[in-house]
Motif scaffolding. Structure first.
Motif, PDB file in Angstrom:
ATOM      1  N   VAL A  13      84.718  86.298  33.692  1.00 41.86           N
ATOM      2  CA  VAL A  13      85.664  85.046  34.339  1.00 41.86           C
ATOM      3  C   VAL A  13      85.588  85.191  35.773  1.00 41.86           C
ATOM      4  CG1 VAL A  13      88.159  84.489  34.570  1.00 41.86           C
ATOM      5  CG2 VAL A  13      87.254  84.922  32.175  1.00 41.86           C
ATOM      6  N   ALA A  14      85.681  86.296  36.209  1.00 46.40           N
ATOM      7  CA  ALA A  14      85.691  86.493  37.791  1.00 46.40           C
ATOM      8  C   ALA A  14      84.280  86.142  38.355  1.00 46.40           C
ATOM      9  CB  ALA A  14      85.815  87.992  38.042  1.00 46.40           C
ATOM     10  N   ALA A  15      83.297  86.579  37.708  1.00 42.86           N
ATOM     11  CA  ALA A  15      82.107  85.855  38.077  1.00 42.86           C
ATOM     12  C   ALA A  15      81.695  84.485  38.052  1.00 42.86           C
ATOM     13  CB  ALA A  15      80.665  86.619  37.348  1.00 42.86           C
ATOM     14  N   GLU A  16      82.219  83.872  36.816  1.00 43.01           N
ATOM     15  CA  GLU A  16      82.300  82.173  36.932  1.00 43.01           C
ATOM     16  C   GLU A  16      83.144  81.537  38.082  1.00 43.01           C
ATOM     17  OE1 GLU A  16      83.587  81.683  33.075  1.00 43.01           O
ATOM     18  OE2 GLU A  16      81.757  81.090  32.271  1.00 43.01           O
ATOM     19  N   ALA A  17      84.208  82.322  38.341  1.00 47.68           N
ATOM     20  CA  ALA A  17      85.148  81.812  39.644  1.00 47.68           C
ATOM     21  C   ALA A  17      84.386  82.058  41.013  1.00 47.68           C
ATOM     22  CB  ALA A  17      86.437  82.564  39.566  1.00 47.68           C
ATOM     23  N   ALA A  18      83.562  83.163  41.125  1.00 47.72           N
ATOM     24  CA  ALA A  18      82.813  83.556  42.500  1.00 47.72           C
ATOM     25  C   ALA A  18      81.670  82.384  42.486  1.00 47.72           C
ATOM     26  CB  ALA A  18      82.399  84.954  42.413  1.00 47.72           C
ATOM     27  N   ALA A  19      81.097  82.161  41.298  1.00 48.83           N
ATOM     28  CA  ALA A  19      79.939  81.309  41.334  1.00 48.83           C
ATOM     29  C   ALA A  19      80.440  79.994  41.845  1.00 48.83           C
ATOM     30  CB  ALA A  19      79.377  81.169  40.152  1.00 48.83           C
ATOM     31  N   ASP A  20      81.591  79.626  41.332  1.00 42.75           N
ATOM     32  CA  ASP A  20      82.297  78.014  41.340  1.00 42.75           C
ATOM     33  C   ASP A  20      82.518  78.016  43.119  1.00 42.75           C
ATOM     34  OD1 ASP A  20      82.070  77.260  38.739  1.00 42.75           O
ATOM     35  OD2 ASP A  20      84.345  77.950  38.528  1.00 42.75           O
ATOM     36  N   LYS A  21      82.726  79.102  43.690  1.00 43.88           N
ATOM     37  CA  LYS A  21      82.937  79.093  45.113  1.00 43.88           C
ATOM     38  C   LYS A  21      81.820  79.373  45.895  1.00 43.88           C
ATOM     39  CE  LYS A  21      87.022  77.562  45.281  1.00 43.88           C
ATOM     40  NZ  LYS A  21      87.311  76.119  45.825  1.00 43.88           N
ATOM     41  N   LEU A  22      80.463  79.400  45.086  1.00 35.93           N
ATOM     42  CA  LEU A  22      79.304  79.631  45.773  1.00 35.93           C
ATOM     43  C   LEU A  22      78.899  80.960  46.273  1.00 35.93           C
ATOM     44  CD1 LEU A  22      78.981  76.152  47.685  1.00 35.93           C
ATOM     45  CD2 LEU A  22      78.245  76.781  45.383  1.00 35.93           C
ATOM     46  N   ALA A  23      79.446  81.938  45.612  1.00 41.14           N
ATOM     47  CA  ALA A  23      78.984  83.139  46.110  1.00 41.14           C
ATOM     48  C   ALA A  23      77.569  83.530  45.767  1.00 41.14           C
ATOM     49  CB  ALA A  23      80.018  84.246  45.178  1.00 41.14           C
ATOM     50  N   ARG A  53      87.425  84.769  51.631  1.00 43.55           N
ATOM     51  CA  ARG A  53      88.620  84.464  51.163  1.00 43.55           C
ATOM     52  C   ARG A  53      88.735  83.333  50.027  1.00 43.55           C
ATOM     53  NH1 ARG A  53      89.112  84.944  57.038  1.00 43.55           N
ATOM     54  NH2 ARG A  53      90.362  86.723  57.691  1.00 43.55           N
ATOM     55  N   ALA A  54      87.981  82.443  50.214  1.00 40.35           N
ATOM     56  CA  ALA A  54      88.014  81.313  49.414  1.00 40.35           C
ATOM     57  C   ALA A  54      87.608  82.055  47.807  1.00 40.35           C
ATOM     58  CB  ALA A  54      87.024  80.265  49.413  1.00 40.35           C
ATOM     59  N   ILE A  55      86.540  82.732  47.842  1.00 40.41           N
ATOM     60  CA  ILE A  55      86.114  83.383  46.517  1.00 40.41           C
ATOM     61  C   ILE A  55      87.145  84.269  45.992  1.00 40.41           C
ATOM     62  CG2 ILE A  55      84.368  85.091  45.518  1.00 40.41           C
ATOM     63  CD1 ILE A  55      82.294  84.065  47.758  1.00 40.41           C
ATOM     64  N   VAL A  56      87.791  85.187  46.871  1.00 36.27           N
ATOM     65  CA  VAL A  56      88.821  86.081  46.466  1.00 36.27           C
ATOM     66  C   VAL A  56      89.938  85.200  45.911  1.00 36.27           C
ATOM     67  CG1 VAL A  56      90.611  87.646  47.309  1.00 36.27           C
ATOM     68  CG2 VAL A  56      88.263  87.862  48.012  1.00 36.27           C
ATOM     69  N   ASP A  57      90.228  84.309  46.624  1.00 34.90           N
ATOM     70  CA  ASP A  57      91.828  83.359  45.978  1.00 34.90           C
ATOM     71  C   ASP A  57      91.286  82.853  44.592  1.00 34.90           C
ATOM     72  OD1 ASP A  57      93.084  83.958  48.139  1.00 34.90           O
ATOM     73  OD2 ASP A  57      92.648  81.828  49.252  1.00 34.90           O
ATOM     74  N   GLU A  58      90.007  82.381  44.565  1.00 37.01           N
ATOM     75  CA  GLU A  58      89.442  81.767  43.171  1.00 37.01           C
ATOM     76  C   GLU A  58      89.550  82.823  42.074  1.00 37.01           C
ATOM     77  OE1 GLU A  58      88.499  78.430  40.864  1.00 37.01           O
ATOM     78  OE2 GLU A  58      89.440  78.492  42.877  1.00 37.01           O
ATOM     79  N   ILE A  59      89.077  83.854  42.491  1.00 34.75           N
ATOM     80  CA  ILE A  59      88.902  85.052  41.436  1.00 34.75           C
ATOM     81  C   ILE A  59      90.424  85.247  40.818  1.00 34.75           C
ATOM     82  CG2 ILE A  59      88.407  87.394  40.933  1.00 34.75           C
ATOM     83  CD1 ILE A  59      86.027  86.768  42.570  1.00 34.75           C
ATOM     84  N   GLU A  60      91.115  85.564  41.907  1.00 35.97           N
ATOM     85  CA  GLU A  60      92.546  85.949  41.588  1.00 35.97           C
ATOM     86  C   GLU A  60      93.480  84.797  40.663  1.00 35.97           C
ATOM     87  OE1 GLU A  60      95.727  88.289  44.059  1.00 35.97           O
ATOM     88  OE2 GLU A  60      94.443  87.156  45.378  1.00 35.97           O
ATOM     89  N   ASP A  61      93.098  83.615  41.118  1.00 35.85           N
ATOM     90  CA  ASP A  61      93.742  82.522  40.211  1.00 35.85           C
ATOM     91  C   ASP A  61      93.119  82.410  38.933  1.00 35.85           C
ATOM     92  OD1 ASP A  61      95.135  81.781  42.590  1.00 35.85           O
ATOM     93  OD2 ASP A  61      93.780  80.025  43.119  1.00 35.85           O
ATOM     94  N   ARG A  62      91.690  82.331  38.643  1.00 39.92           N
ATOM     95  CA  ARG A  62      91.276  82.186  37.301  1.00 39.92           C
ATOM     96  C   ARG A  62      91.484  83.613  36.463  1.00 39.92           C
ATOM     97  NH1 ARG A  62      86.398  79.063  37.846  1.00 39.92           N
ATOM     98  NH2 ARG A  62      85.834  79.694  35.656  1.00 39.92           N
ATOM     99  N   LEU A  63      91.571  84.498  37.169  1.00 42.14           N
ATOM    100  CA  LEU A  63      91.936  85.664  36.267  1.00 42.14           C
ATOM    101  C   LEU A  63      93.474  85.707  35.609  1.00 42.14           C
ATOM    102  CD1 LEU A  63      89.833  88.688  37.606  1.00 42.14           C
ATOM    103  CD2 LEU A  63      89.743  87.666  35.677  1.00 42.14           C
ATOM    104  N   ARG A  64      94.411  85.283  36.829  1.00 39.15           N
ATOM    105  CA  ARG A  64      95.610  85.170  36.424  1.00 39.15           C
ATOM    106  C   ARG A  64      95.965  84.096  35.302  1.00 39.15           C
ATOM    107  NH1 ARG A  64      98.673  81.555  38.453  1.00 39.15           N
ATOM    108  NH2 ARG A  64      97.567  81.448  40.749  1.00 39.15           N
TER     109      ARG A  64
END
Length: 131
Positions: A13-23, A53-64
């Motif tokens: 899930v975290a990897a998908e969130a990071a990819a969505d923010k172009l990590a 910061r955008a990647i971090v926020d997205e990972i946190e949101d998606r995992l929550r």
């Protein structure tokens, strides 16, 4: 001992969130044999502090939202160069690409088994590499 099913789910899930923010360079390692404090590491990088910061926020949101997981510790946010999110089961490292190159965490953990990431993550990385 290998990473738990829960840890692998969190990594994906975290990897998908990071990819969505172009990590970039998204990698995951099962470190459960070497460390007692966590099962897995997820590494990814970004081209600038704002994107980190955008990647971090997205990972946190998606995992929550998707996994009911909240970090017990979040370090490095002020500088935005290397942010560490500790979810106990997994630790996520989001680094500025310069710091990623300098510290080369994947070199330290290269003997650990890789955790397979969702096809959507690997496909988006391949598409960005082509452009």
């Amino acid at each position: 001992m290998t990473a738990t099913e829960r840890s692998v789910q969190l990594v994906r899930v975290a990897a998908e969130a990071a990819a969505d923010k172009l990590a970039d360079d998204i990698l995951a390692y099962d470190v459960s044999e070497q460390l007692v404090i966590t099962d897995a590491f997820l590494l990814c990088s970004a081209t600038n502090d704002r994107q980190v910061r955008a990647i971090v926020d997205e990972i946190e949101d998606r995992l929550r939202i998707e996994c009911d997981a909240k970090p017990v510790r979040r370090e490095g946010e002020r500088e935005g160069r290397w942010v560490l999110l500790d979810f106990i089961d997994i630790v996520v490292h989001v680094q500025h690409e310069e710091d990623r190159t300098f510290y080369a965490l994947e070199r330290l953990w290269k003997d650990c088994p890789a955790i397979g990431l969702p096809e959507s993550v690997t496909q988006s990385a391949a598409q960005r590499a082509r452009t």
